[in-house]
Design a protein around this motif. Structure first.
Motif, PDB file in Angstrom:
ATOM      1  N   HIS A 220      -1.941  -1.378  -5.239  1.00 36.20           N
ATOM      2  CA  HIS A 220      -1.001  -0.277  -5.116  1.00 36.20           C
ATOM      3  C   HIS A 220      -0.592  -0.387  -3.525  1.00 36.20           C
ATOM      4  N   GLY A 221       0.287  -1.374  -3.461  1.00 36.90           N
ATOM      5  CA  GLY A 221       1.084  -1.525  -1.813  1.00 36.90           C
ATOM      6  C   GLY A 221      -0.140  -1.998  -0.093  1.00 36.90           C
TER       7      GLY A 221
ATOM      8  N   ASN B 182      -0.532   8.157  -3.581  1.00 35.04           N
ATOM      9  CA  ASN B 182       0.968   7.960  -2.334  1.00 35.04           C
ATOM     10  C   ASN B 182       1.246   6.939  -2.149  1.00 35.04           C
ATOM     11  N   ASN B 183       2.156   5.802  -2.805  1.00 37.43           N
ATOM     12  CA  ASN B 183       2.892   4.968  -2.176  1.00 37.43           C
ATOM     13  C   ASN B 183       4.066   5.133  -1.157  1.00 37.43           C
TER      14      ASN B 183
ATOM     15  N   CYS C 249     -12.543  -9.838  11.952  1.00 39.27           N
ATOM     16  CA  CYS C 249     -11.861  -7.722  12.065  1.00 39.27           C
ATOM     17  C   CYS C 249     -11.747  -7.583  10.766  1.00 39.27           C
ATOM     18  N   LEU C 250     -11.609  -6.120  10.600  1.00 40.26           N
ATOM     19  CA  LEU C 250     -10.847  -6.031   9.506  1.00 40.26           C
ATOM     20  C   LEU C 250      -9.882  -4.962   9.015  1.00 40.26           C
ATOM     21  N   VAL C 251      -8.249  -5.603   8.805  1.00 37.14           N
ATOM     22  CA  VAL C 251      -7.337  -5.196   8.607  1.00 37.14           C
ATOM     23  C   VAL C 251      -6.926  -4.345   7.392  1.00 37.14           C
ATOM     24  N   LEU C 252      -6.303  -2.982   7.429  1.00 32.28           N
ATOM     25  CA  LEU C 252      -5.803  -2.969   6.243  1.00 32.28           C
ATOM     26  C   LEU C 252      -4.053  -2.186   6.273  1.00 32.28           C
ATOM     27  N   LYS C 253      -3.375  -2.388   5.686  1.00 35.97           N
ATOM     28  CA  LYS C 253      -2.044  -2.554   5.679  1.00 35.97           C
ATOM     29  C   LYS C 253      -1.033  -1.910   4.477  1.00 35.97           C
TER      30      LYS C 253
END
Length: 291
Positions: free
Chosen positions: A28-29, A232-233, A66-70
């Motif tokens: 979802h993006g 919400n995209n 690390c953890l990355v959420l984009k």
């Protein structure tokens, strides 16, 4: 915690695992990725000491983990790393927790060394994550988004994390845990910073946890939870709840709880015994206006 991913469930949720060598999921993006690397080598360790202006560092620092959420469309990027967490520790600069005199000798590097604990040797951090706007260069050049419109801020809010929804039995599409740093406090306890992430068809959820136990003296738990529903995209809504708890062994013993350190190995089990010293919920405000 091992999670076996069902390809049918991934497909049904519109998700796919990375196929380029990275470990993570696209859904979802969002691109959600974890990296788990070895501890800092000596040369990088020295660089960090210069950056932090200190020679005091945790025993084990996983500096490249690390953890990355984009969120690709908005450029919203939330990430978790050891360096930013230690910058927070250095800035907060809490007074050192008093160690029993009989245990101070354990902190010596050399038998003849005098032990002076004049810094926060527990590496307690107020860190709640790092956030940036990461935009594709062609968007800047094409004028789709101007640099002046890029801004991320956490604002206090009255909304709460939907605990009931998070407890529902949804398929887990992706799960991982990353250790950022750890120290055994010269065999006087434990100082540990970790982040866990869980991705479901309805959204993602994460827990950043700092756990401290100074044997016979103090326990401290600083939890940061974040949740984002896939609704919400354009500008996703991310909620962050910060809850800090702590108590002395003496105070817990006065309430009839055990006074032995061995009874407090799992912070998830004993967290409710620790009084709350701070609790707040915030919403991530993304002020990018798409044209």
């Amino acid at each position: 915690m091992e999670v076996e991913v069902d390809e049918k469930e991934l497909k049904a949720a519109g998700a796919e695992l990375f196929s380029d060598g990275r470990y993570g999921v696209r859904i979802h993006g969002w691109e959600i990725e974890t990296r788990k690397r070895s501890i800092l080598n000596s040369s990088t360790h020295e660089l960090w000491e210069k950056k932090l202006e200190t020679c005091h560092m945790p025993e084990m620092i996983f500096g490249e983990s690390c953890l990355v959420l984009k969120h690709v469309k908005s450029g919203t990027t939330i990430h978790f790393n050891a360096l930013d967490a230690l910058i927070g520790w250095k800035k907060e600069a809490l007074p050192p927790v008093e160690v029993p005199a009989a245990a101070k000798w354990k902190f010596r590097c050399k038998p003849s060394e005098q032990v002076i604990l004049d810094y926060d040797y527990t590496f307690t951090t107020p860190y709640g994550g790092s956030e940036t706007i990461t935009l594709d260069e062609d968007k800047h050049e094409g004028g789709e988004v101007s640099k002046e419109t890029c801004n991320l801020n956490w604002e206090d809010c009255k909304e709460k994390l939907d605990v009931v929804a998070l407890a529902s039995k949804e398929p887990i599409l992706f799960y991982d845990e990353v250790v950022l740093y750890e120290d055994e406090l010269a065999d006087n306890g434990v100082s540990l910073l970790t982040v866990k992430v869980r991705v479901m068809p309805s959204g993602w959820f994460l827990l950043l946890r700092f756990w401290l136990r100074v044997d016979g003296v103090l326990m401290r738990l600083r939890d940061t939870r974040m949740h984002c529903a896939f609704e919400n995209n354009v500008n996703p809504i991310v909620l962050r709840e910060s809850c800090w708890r702590e108590a002395t062994f003496k105070a817990l013993a006065a309430k009839g709880y055990p006074s032995e350190a061995a009874a407090y190995n799992d912070p998830s089990i004993i967290s409710q015994r620790l009084p709350v010293v701070m609790n707040k919920t915030q919403k991530l405000k993304n002020e990018i206006q798409p044209l």
